[in-house]
Design a protein around this motif. Structure first.
Motif, mmCIF file in Angstrom:
data_model
loop_
_atom_site.group_PDB
_atom_site.id
_atom_site.type_symbol
_atom_site.label_atom_id
_atom_site.label_comp_id
_atom_site.label_asym_id
_atom_site.label_seq_id
_atom_site.Cartn_x
_atom_site.Cartn_y
_atom_site.Cartn_z
ATOM 1 N N THR A 167 50.675 -8.790 5.662
ATOM 2 C CA THR A 167 51.549 -9.852 5.167
ATOM 3 C C THR A 167 50.874 -10.629 4.042
ATOM 4 O O THR A 167 51.501 -10.930 3.018
ATOM 5 N N VAL A 168 49.590 -10.914 4.192
ATOM 6 C CA VAL A 168 48.850 -11.614 3.138
ATOM 7 C C VAL A 168 48.799 -10.759 1.880
ATOM 8 O O VAL A 168 48.978 -11.259 0.767
ATOM 9 N N ARG A 169 48.568 -9.468 2.047
ATOM 10 C CA ARG A 169 48.535 -8.572 0.880
ATOM 11 C C ARG A 169 49.878 -8.587 0.152
ATOM 12 O O ARG A 169 49.930 -8.554 -1.083
ATOM 13 N N ILE A 170 50.962 -8.639 0.902
ATOM 14 C CA ILE A 170 52.296 -8.672 0.290
ATOM 15 C C ILE A 170 52.478 -9.944 -0.525
ATOM 16 O O ILE A 170 53.067 -9.923 -1.607
ATOM 17 N N THR A 171 51.940 -11.069 -0.026
ATOM 18 C CA THR A 171 52.086 -12.309 -0.799
ATOM 19 C C THR A 171 51.384 -12.187 -2.147
ATOM 20 O O THR A 171 51.881 -12.686 -3.148
ATOM 21 N N ALA A 172 50.238 -11.512 -2.162
ATOM 22 C CA ALA A 172 49.519 -11.327 -3.427
ATOM 23 C C ALA A 172 50.260 -10.338 -4.329
ATOM 24 O O ALA A 172 50.350 -10.538 -5.533
ATOM 25 N N ALA A 173 50.817 -9.301 -3.734
ATOM 26 C CA ALA A 173 51.505 -8.260 -4.519
ATOM 27 C C ALA A 173 52.800 -8.795 -5.151
ATOM 28 O O ALA A 173 53.241 -8.290 -6.184
ATOM 29 N N HIS A 174 53.388 -9.800 -4.528
ATOM 30 C CA HIS A 174 54.675 -10.327 -5.012
ATOM 31 C C HIS A 174 54.535 -11.686 -5.690
ATOM 32 O O HIS A 174 55.512 -12.418 -5.816
ATOM 33 N N THR A 175 53.329 -11.990 -6.137
ATOM 34 C CA THR A 175 53.110 -13.240 -6.850
ATOM 35 C C THR A 175 53.701 -13.127 -8.250
ATOM 36 O O THR A 175 53.417 -12.159 -8.959
ATOM 37 N N PRO A 176 54.515 -14.083 -8.631
ATOM 38 C CA PRO A 176 55.091 -14.045 -9.980
ATOM 39 C C PRO A 176 54.002 -14.117 -11.041
ATOM 40 O O PRO A 176 52.947 -14.740 -10.820
ATOM 41 N N PRO A 177 54.232 -13.503 -12.175
ATOM 42 C CA PRO A 177 53.249 -13.559 -13.269
ATOM 43 C C PRO A 177 52.961 -15.011 -13.651
ATOM 44 O O PRO A 177 53.833 -15.873 -13.606
ATOM 45 N N GLY A 178 51.719 -15.267 -13.992
ATOM 46 C CA GLY A 178 51.319 -16.602 -14.438
ATOM 47 C C GLY A 178 50.785 -17.501 -13.347
ATOM 48 O O GLY A 178 50.416 -18.633 -13.609
ATOM 49 N N HIS A 179 50.756 -17.023 -12.115
ATOM 50 C CA HIS A 179 50.204 -17.832 -11.033
ATOM 51 C C HIS A 179 48.737 -17.599 -10.898
ATOM 52 O O HIS A 179 48.167 -16.664 -10.943
ATOM 53 N N HIS A 181 57.114 -27.446 13.315
ATOM 54 C CA HIS A 181 56.517 -26.419 12.457
ATOM 55 C C HIS A 181 57.574 -25.760 11.586
ATOM 56 O O HIS A 181 57.354 -25.514 10.402
ATOM 57 N N ALA A 182 58.721 -25.459 12.163
ATOM 58 C CA ALA A 182 59.796 -24.798 11.410
ATOM 59 C C ALA A 182 60.285 -25.694 10.281
ATOM 60 O O ALA A 182 60.487 -25.228 9.152
ATOM 61 N N ALA A 183 60.475 -26.968 10.559
ATOM 62 C CA ALA A 183 60.935 -27.885 9.519
ATOM 63 C C ALA A 183 59.917 -28.001 8.395
ATOM 64 O O ALA A 183 60.268 -27.948 7.214
ATOM 65 N N LEU A 184 58.653 -28.145 8.751
ATOM 66 C CA LEU A 184 57.600 -28.250 7.751
ATOM 67 C C LEU A 184 57.484 -26.961 6.940
ATOM 68 O O LEU A 184 57.385 -26.989 5.715
ATOM 69 N N ALA A 185 57.517 -25.823 7.623
ATOM 70 C CA ALA A 185 57.387 -24.536 6.941
ATOM 71 C C ALA A 185 58.562 -24.296 5.998
ATOM 72 O O ALA A 185 58.388 -23.763 4.897
ATOM 73 N N THR A 186 59.742 -24.690 6.401
ATOM 74 C CA THR A 186 60.920 -24.510 5.546
ATOM 75 C C THR A 186 60.795 -25.352 4.284
ATOM 76 O O THR A 186 61.109 -24.888 3.187
ATOM 77 N N ALA A 187 60.324 -26.563 4.430
ATOM 78 C CA ALA A 187 60.175 -27.447 3.275
ATOM 79 C C ALA A 187 59.025 -27.016 2.373
ATOM 80 O O ALA A 187 59.124 -27.092 1.142
ATOM 81 N N LYS A 188 57.940 -26.545 2.970
ATOM 82 C CA LYS A 188 56.718 -26.253 2.221
ATOM 83 C C LYS A 188 56.706 -24.864 1.595
ATOM 84 O O LYS A 188 56.212 -24.688 0.487
ATOM 85 N N ASN A 189 57.176 -23.859 2.284
ATOM 86 C CA ASN A 189 57.018 -22.466 1.848
ATOM 87 C C ASN A 189 58.149 -22.046 0.910
ATOM 88 O O ASN A 189 59.076 -21.367 1.292
ATOM 89 N N THR A 190 57.987 -22.465 -0.339
ATOM 90 C CA THR A 190 59.035 -22.225 -1.330
ATOM 91 C C THR A 190 58.820 -20.968 -2.160
ATOM 92 O O THR A 190 59.737 -20.522 -2.841
ATOM 93 N N ASP A 191 57.623 -20.396 -2.134
ATOM 94 C CA ASP A 191 57.364 -19.127 -2.819
ATOM 95 C C ASP A 191 56.275 -18.372 -2.065
ATOM 96 O O ASP A 191 55.706 -18.884 -1.106
ATOM 97 N N VAL A 192 55.982 -17.147 -2.506
ATOM 98 C CA VAL A 192 55.061 -16.301 -1.736
ATOM 99 C C VAL A 192 53.650 -16.885 -1.643
ATOM 100 O O VAL A 192 52.980 -16.716 -0.622
ATOM 101 N N LEU A 193 53.206 -17.585 -2.664
ATOM 102 C CA LEU A 193 51.845 -18.125 -2.627
ATOM 103 C C LEU A 193 51.707 -19.304 -1.673
ATOM 104 O O LEU A 193 50.626 -19.539 -1.139
#
Length: 126
Positions: free
Chosen positions: A114-126, A45-57
């Motif tokens: 935590t989910v709310r934070i991901t939405a609040a920190h989404t870069p413009p244009g997403h 899980h850690a390896a997959l999450a590290t590779a996959k989770n590259t930004d807040v979304l």
């Protein structure tokens, strides 16, 4: 099958338990096996999450999934707690269930934040 029950049954299948144990040695062995299974899978899980989770979304769907499963299981456990109270089961069991339910709701709130934070920190244009 209701979501809460399905989630618990999925966990049962994943961790190999399907019946009650009246012997503490058997329970301890099962708990050890569950822990070992979870930690073995954690490396993947850690390896997959590290590779996959590259930004807040990309973090958001996983956290939402976990929150949904936690909330469903906590609501199921509330029913277990109600049943334990109504049947006059041992106070120690009721107190532990109350603790679990309380912590579960707290975890659900933290995951929602935590989910709310991901939405609040989404870069413009997403």
């Amino acid at each position: 099958m209701p979501l809460a029950r399905r989630s618990l049954m999925d966990a049962a299948a994943r961790f190999g338990w399907r019946r009650a144990y009246g012997d503490t040695t058997q329970v301890d062995a099962l708990l050890t096996e569950q822990t070992e299974t979870a930690y073995t899978a954690a490396a993947d899980h850690a390896a997959l999450a590290t590779a996959k989770n590259t930004d807040v979304l990309t973090v958001q769907p996983g956290v939402l999934d976990v929150r949904g499963r936690v909330l469903a299981d906590v609501l199921y456990l509330e029913g277990v707690l109600t049943g334990a109270r109504n049947r006059g089961l041992p106070l120690e069991l009721i107190e532990r269930l109350e603790d679990v339910v309380g912590h579960g709701h707290e975890l659900s709130v933290l995951l929602a934040d935590t989910v709310r934070i991901t939405a609040a920190h989404t870069p413009p244009g997403h």
